[in-house]
Design a protein around this motif. Structure first.
Motif, PDB file in Angstrom:
ATOM      1  N   LYS A   1      -0.834 -11.486 -19.170  1.00  0.00           N
ATOM      2  CA  LYS A   1      -1.760 -10.379 -18.922  1.00  0.00           C
ATOM      3  C   LYS A   1      -1.959 -10.154 -17.418  1.00  0.00           C
ATOM      4  O   LYS A   1      -1.994  -9.009 -16.953  1.00  0.00           O
ATOM      5  N   ILE A   2      -2.066 -11.222 -16.648  1.00  0.00           N
ATOM      6  CA  ILE A   2      -2.193 -11.098 -15.198  1.00  0.00           C
ATOM      7  C   ILE A   2      -0.953 -10.436 -14.614  1.00  0.00           C
ATOM      8  O   ILE A   2      -1.050  -9.528 -13.777  1.00  0.00           O
ATOM      9  N   LYS A   3       0.208 -10.861 -15.058  1.00  0.00           N
ATOM     10  CA  LYS A   3       1.476 -10.273 -14.581  1.00  0.00           C
ATOM     11  C   LYS A   3       1.526  -8.780 -14.903  1.00  0.00           C
ATOM     12  O   LYS A   3       1.994  -7.981 -14.094  1.00  0.00           O
ATOM     13  N   TYR A   4       1.032  -8.403 -16.078  1.00  0.00           N
ATOM     14  CA  TYR A   4       0.974  -6.996 -16.464  1.00  0.00           C
ATOM     15  C   TYR A   4       0.152  -6.198 -15.444  1.00  0.00           C
ATOM     16  O   TYR A   4       0.590  -5.146 -14.969  1.00  0.00           O
ATOM     17  N   HIS A   5      -1.023  -6.717 -15.098  1.00  0.00           N
ATOM     18  CA  HIS A   5      -1.877  -6.014 -14.137  1.00  0.00           C
ATOM     19  C   HIS A   5      -1.244  -5.995 -12.747  1.00  0.00           C
ATOM     20  O   HIS A   5      -1.321  -4.985 -12.040  1.00  0.00           O
ATOM     21  N   GLU A   6      -0.606  -7.092 -12.347  1.00  0.00           N
ATOM     22  CA  GLU A   6       0.068  -7.128 -11.042  1.00  0.00           C
ATOM     23  C   GLU A   6       1.181  -6.090 -10.979  1.00  0.00           C
ATOM     24  O   GLU A   6       1.339  -5.395  -9.960  1.00  0.00           O
ATOM     25  N   ASN A   7       1.943  -5.961 -12.032  1.00  0.00           N
ATOM     26  CA  ASN A   7       3.015  -4.959 -12.071  1.00  0.00           C
ATOM     27  C   ASN A   7       2.449  -3.552 -11.987  1.00  0.00           C
ATOM     28  O   ASN A   7       3.028  -2.682 -11.334  1.00  0.00           O
ATOM     29  N   LYS A   8       1.334  -3.305 -12.640  1.00  0.00           N
ATOM     30  CA  LYS A   8       0.697  -1.989 -12.591  1.00  0.00           C
ATOM     31  C   LYS A   8       0.174  -1.698 -11.181  1.00  0.00           C
ATOM     32  O   LYS A   8       0.259  -0.569 -10.714  1.00  0.00           O
ATOM     33  N   ILE A   9      -0.363  -2.721 -10.510  1.00  0.00           N
ATOM     34  CA  ILE A   9      -0.869  -2.542  -9.153  1.00  0.00           C
ATOM     35  C   ILE A   9       0.243  -2.080  -8.222  1.00  0.00           C
ATOM     36  O   ILE A   9       0.036  -1.195  -7.388  1.00  0.00           O
ATOM     37  N   HIS A  10       1.434  -2.649  -8.370  1.00  0.00           N
ATOM     38  CA  HIS A  10       2.551  -2.290  -7.486  1.00  0.00           C
ATOM     39  C   HIS A  10       2.962  -0.836  -7.641  1.00  0.00           C
ATOM     40  O   HIS A  10       3.512  -0.253  -6.710  1.00  0.00           O
ATOM     41  N   GLY A  11       2.666  -0.240  -8.791  1.00  0.00           N
ATOM     42  CA  GLY A  11       3.033   1.154  -9.010  1.00  0.00           C
ATOM     43  C   GLY A  11       1.908   2.132  -8.720  1.00  0.00           C
ATOM     44  O   GLY A  11       2.093   3.336  -8.861  1.00  0.00           O
ATOM     45  N   LEU A  12       0.754   1.638  -8.304  1.00  0.00           N
ATOM     46  CA  LEU A  12      -0.401   2.504  -8.083  1.00  0.00           C
ATOM     47  C   LEU A  12      -0.611   2.789  -6.604  1.00  0.00           C
ATOM     48  O   LEU A  12      -0.303   1.978  -5.753  1.00  0.00           O
ATOM     49  N   SER A  13      -1.161   3.963  -6.343  1.00  0.00           N
ATOM     50  CA  SER A  13      -1.554   4.280  -4.976  1.00  0.00           C
ATOM     51  C   SER A  13      -3.053   4.570  -4.899  1.00  0.00           C
ATOM     52  O   SER A  13      -3.607   4.647  -3.821  1.00  0.00           O
ATOM     53  N   ASN A  14      -3.695   4.709  -6.039  1.00  0.00           N
ATOM     54  CA  ASN A  14      -5.131   4.980  -6.109  1.00  0.00           C
ATOM     55  C   ASN A  14      -5.897   3.682  -5.882  1.00  0.00           C
ATOM     56  O   ASN A  14      -5.806   2.752  -6.672  1.00  0.00           O
ATOM     57  N   GLU A  15      -6.658   3.636  -4.805  1.00  0.00           N
ATOM     58  CA  GLU A  15      -7.374   2.414  -4.426  1.00  0.00           C
ATOM     59  C   GLU A  15      -8.387   1.989  -5.492  1.00  0.00           C
ATOM     60  O   GLU A  15      -8.576   0.799  -5.747  1.00  0.00           O
ATOM     61  N   GLU A  16      -9.015   2.936  -6.157  1.00  0.00           N
ATOM     62  CA  GLU A  16      -9.992   2.622  -7.203  1.00  0.00           C
ATOM     63  C   GLU A  16      -9.322   1.899  -8.377  1.00  0.00           C
ATOM     64  O   GLU A  16      -9.853   0.918  -8.895  1.00  0.00           O
ATOM     65  N   ASP A  17      -8.152   2.377  -8.792  1.00  0.00           N
ATOM     66  CA  ASP A  17      -7.414   1.733  -9.883  1.00  0.00           C
ATOM     67  C   ASP A  17      -6.944   0.337  -9.482  1.00  0.00           C
ATOM     68  O   ASP A  17      -6.974  -0.591 -10.288  1.00  0.00           O
ATOM     69  N   ILE A  18      -6.513   0.200  -8.253  1.00  0.00           N
ATOM     70  CA  ILE A  18      -6.056  -1.111  -7.760  1.00  0.00           C
ATOM     71  C   ILE A  18      -7.214  -2.099  -7.789  1.00  0.00           C
ATOM     72  O   ILE A  18      -7.066  -3.221  -8.276  1.00  0.00           O
ATOM     73  N   LYS A  19      -8.375  -1.683  -7.292  1.00  0.00           N
ATOM     74  CA  LYS A  19      -9.541  -2.572  -7.290  1.00  0.00           C
ATOM     75  C   LYS A  19      -9.957  -2.942  -8.709  1.00  0.00           C
ATOM     76  O   LYS A  19     -10.360  -4.078  -8.965  1.00  0.00           O
ATOM     77  N   SER A  20      -9.851  -2.004  -9.623  1.00  0.00           N
ATOM     78  CA  SER A  20     -10.199  -2.265 -11.014  1.00  0.00           C
ATOM     79  C   SER A  20      -9.272  -3.326 -11.608  1.00  0.00           C
ATOM     80  O   SER A  20      -9.731  -4.265 -12.266  1.00  0.00           O
ATOM     81  N   ARG A  21      -7.989  -3.208 -11.354  1.00  0.00           N
ATOM     82  CA  ARG A  21      -7.029  -4.187 -11.879  1.00  0.00           C
ATOM     83  C   ARG A  21      -7.202  -5.551 -11.191  1.00  0.00           C
ATOM     84  O   ARG A  21      -7.078  -6.584 -11.843  1.00  0.00           O
ATOM     85  N   GLU A  22      -7.486  -5.543  -9.902  1.00  0.00           N
ATOM     86  CA  GLU A  22      -7.740  -6.810  -9.205  1.00  0.00           C
ATOM     87  C   GLU A  22      -8.966  -7.507  -9.785  1.00  0.00           C
ATOM     88  O   GLU A  22      -8.988  -8.725  -9.941  1.00  0.00           O
ATOM     89  N   SER A  23      -9.968  -6.723 -10.137  1.00  0.00           N
ATOM     90  CA  SER A  23     -11.173  -7.272 -10.752  1.00  0.00           C
ATOM     91  C   SER A  23     -10.845  -7.878 -12.116  1.00  0.00           C
ATOM     92  O   SER A  23     -11.353  -8.950 -12.475  1.00  0.00           O
ATOM     93  N   LYS A  24     -10.005  -7.217 -12.876  1.00  0.00           N
ATOM     94  CA  LYS A  24      -9.585  -7.738 -14.186  1.00  0.00           C
ATOM     95  C   LYS A  24      -8.822  -9.050 -14.026  1.00  0.00           C
ATOM     96  O   LYS A  24      -9.008  -9.983 -14.817  1.00  0.00           O
ATOM     97  N   ILE A  25      -7.972  -9.131 -13.020  1.00  0.00           N
ATOM     98  CA  ILE A  25      -7.216 -10.360 -12.764  1.00  0.00           C
ATOM     99  C   ILE A  25      -8.172 -11.503 -12.431  1.00  0.00           C
ATOM    100  O   ILE A  25      -8.041 -12.611 -12.963  1.00  0.00           O
ATOM    101  N   LYS A  26      -9.141 -11.239 -11.570  1.00  0.00           N
ATOM    102  CA  LYS A  26     -10.117 -12.271 -11.211  1.00  0.00           C
ATOM    103  C   LYS A  26     -10.910 -12.726 -12.427  1.00  0.00           C
ATOM    104  O   LYS A  26     -11.195 -13.920 -12.590  1.00  0.00           O
ATOM    105  N   ARG A  27     -11.290 -11.785 -13.297  1.00  0.00           N
ATOM    106  CA  ARG A  27     -12.028 -12.131 -14.508  1.00  0.00           C
ATOM    107  C   ARG A  27     -11.177 -13.009 -15.418  1.00  0.00           C
ATOM    108  O   ARG A  27     -11.652 -14.014 -15.957  1.00  0.00           O
ATOM    109  N   LEU A  28      -9.914 -12.656 -15.579  1.00  0.00           N
ATOM    110  CA  LEU A  28      -9.007 -13.462 -16.408  1.00  0.00           C
ATOM    111  C   LEU A  28      -8.856 -14.871 -15.847  1.00  0.00           C
ATOM    112  O   LEU A  28      -8.859 -15.849 -16.601  1.00  0.00           O
ATOM    113  N   GLN A  29      -8.722 -14.980 -14.537  1.00  0.00           N
ATOM    114  CA  GLN A  29      -8.594 -16.300 -13.908  1.00  0.00           C
ATOM    115  C   GLN A  29      -9.858 -17.136 -14.124  1.00  0.00           C
ATOM    116  O   GLN A  29      -9.771 -18.329 -14.421  1.00  0.00           O
TER     117      GLN A  29
END
Length: 80
Positions: free
Chosen positions: A26-54
């Motif tokens: 699941k973390i890898k999924y979010h990391e892959n999505k981050i690499h394809g995003l340019s919207n800072e809000e979406d990136i922060k949202s996915r980073e937050s999800k990664i931190k929650r999962l960890q």
């Protein structure tokens, strides 16, 4: 429709291994999505999800280690 991913009793080591691998997918999924995003809000949202999962992985590992004996696990994906 449901997909039964996990259903059974596991040693603490096996339970931790299964959960760790699933969370890492699941973390890898979010990391892959981050690499394809340019919207800072979406990136922060996915980073937050990664931190929650960890954090949740850390907490569940500690809980499993504290228990003695087998760990019952059940995981179903509900698709609706």
């Amino acid at each position: 429709m449901n997909v039964q991913l996990i259903n059974g009793q596991f040693s603490p080591e096996d339970a931790i291994g299964i959960i760790t691998q699933m969370v890492h997918v699941k973390i890898k999924y979010h990391e892959n999505k981050i690499h394809g995003l340019s919207n800072e809000e979406d990136i922060k949202s996915r980073e937050s999800k990664i931190k929650r999962l960890q954090k949740e992985l850390f907490e569940v590992r500690n809980e499993i280690i504290a228990k003695k004996g087998k760990v019952k696990m059940d995981a179903i994906i509900n698709i609706g």
